[in-house]
Design an enzyme around this catalytic site. Sequence first.
Site, short mmCIF file in Angstrom:
data_model
loop_
_atom_site.label_atom_id
_atom_site.label_comp_id
_atom_site.label_asym_id
_atom_site.label_seq_id
_atom_site.Cartn_x
_atom_site.Cartn_y
_atom_site.Cartn_z
N PRO A 85 0.83 -1.21 0.00
CG PRO A 85 0.21 -0.82 2.22
CD PRO A 85 1.05 -1.73 1.36
CB CYS A 86 -0.13 4.84 -0.15
SG CYS A 86 -0.59 5.15 -1.81
N PRO A 87 2.62 4.54 1.45
CG PRO A 87 4.30 5.79 2.54
CD PRO A 87 3.22 4.77 2.79
#
Lengths: 79, 404
Positions: A18-20
């Site tokens: 997932p982000c970041p």
Amino acid sequence: MNKSGLIPSYRLDMTGEPCPYPAVATLEAMPHLSHGEILEVVTDCPQSINSIPLDARNHGYEVLDIQQDGPTIRYLIRR
Amino acid sequence: MTWQDFKTHYLVRFWAPLPAVLAAGVLSAYYFGITGTFWAVTGEFTRWGGHLLQLAGYHPETWGYFQLIHLEGTPLTRIDGVMIIGMFAGCLSAALWANNVKLRLPRHRIRIVQALAGGIIAGFGARLAMGCNLAAFFTGIPQFSLHAWFFALATAAGSYFGARFTLLPIFRLPVKLQKIDQALPLQQDADQARRRFRLGMLVFLTFMAWAVSQSFSAPKLGLAALFGLAFGLLIERAQICFTSAFRDLWITGRSQMAKAIILGMAVSAIGIYSYIQLGAAPKIMWAGPNAVLGGLMFGFGIVLAGGCETGWMYRAVEGQVHFWWVGIGNIIGATLLAVCWDDIAPVVATNFDKVNLLAVFGPQGGLLLTYLMLAMSFGAILWWERRFFASQASAQTASTEKPA
């Protein structure tokens, strides 16, 4: 969509992350390339559409192509 | 334009974030005017936690916090409840249209730990401050409540620490740069894409039909559901992410989402102002330490989790399992806050004033001040962006000057 003749030299597979992290890993990977080499980033994080292309350009790299296959997005970025 | 073109350009492709955030700002002002309440999600998540406690035999309806946010009815009879169901329906339709639903499993256990822990911290902080980013940015600031400014600044600070923490080695999984000589072949499974699109249309049209039918018997509920549907489409299609708005300023210097959100607040504020001038009551909260503490926790938590109270909603329906844990964490955190609210409220919140900028500085003065502060925030982002890339450039020259 498909741009023929663009052959990436390296691939960064960020599937599942997932982000970041996909954007951060992309920026960290780019300096390992020689000038003119192309990195292929493969991710299934939809949010990366708003991060990776902008971050790459902001940090002085060239975004050559963005391709999407359902949930998978592939970015080709040239140092 | 053929149907195929329309579908590709407007339903399948991602939307640009700026117009989408502006649209959300305008819609949230109308939403306030029509329903008398604001676009907010965490209060309702807290009520879900309350209902779960009721099922377990407790009586949370007697606790101060639930009396404050009301625990009457069910999600289907509350404006916030149907709005959130609408948001989920909108997110799901948008994700299905683009064939963007896929079970994405976390790569490592540490992701689940950070999702759950970040979700709990953010959920607790958001409710301590009486509302998350939506309540603060799309209702608090445009509603001229001083607490929202406290919350926003504290969130920015919290997200800075969150960003430093989240990039610690323990959270970094090893990534391998593979040497390759050809691109990965991408093949769209056309049949799957078509099936998913139809399913998305089914969800969208069914929900719309239900909401429209509701609007005849209960106009506010029906319209709230439709607004929720629109909000859901916007946040999924444009991948609107408040977490990245803060976090990526610090990590990569990217400011697009932060600027978009400030502009969204600017278009929202004047709309809310007009309704308040017509007699609608704004929601003003205590401008106390709770807004600052809550903002710090919220900022830290959303970055650790990777998404905020709105962000997890669309990511969860996209099949990102990580964000199922964030959602569970949010509900746990919000419920924990409700548990201890009666003990801490007088110290951090209820003994402080509820400051309405329109009352303190007069309607025109308050409006002007709000826009002045929005302009200053925008300026601060521009300044930070310049500074970030200037120091990056000088670091790069320094490293290339070094002998190899």
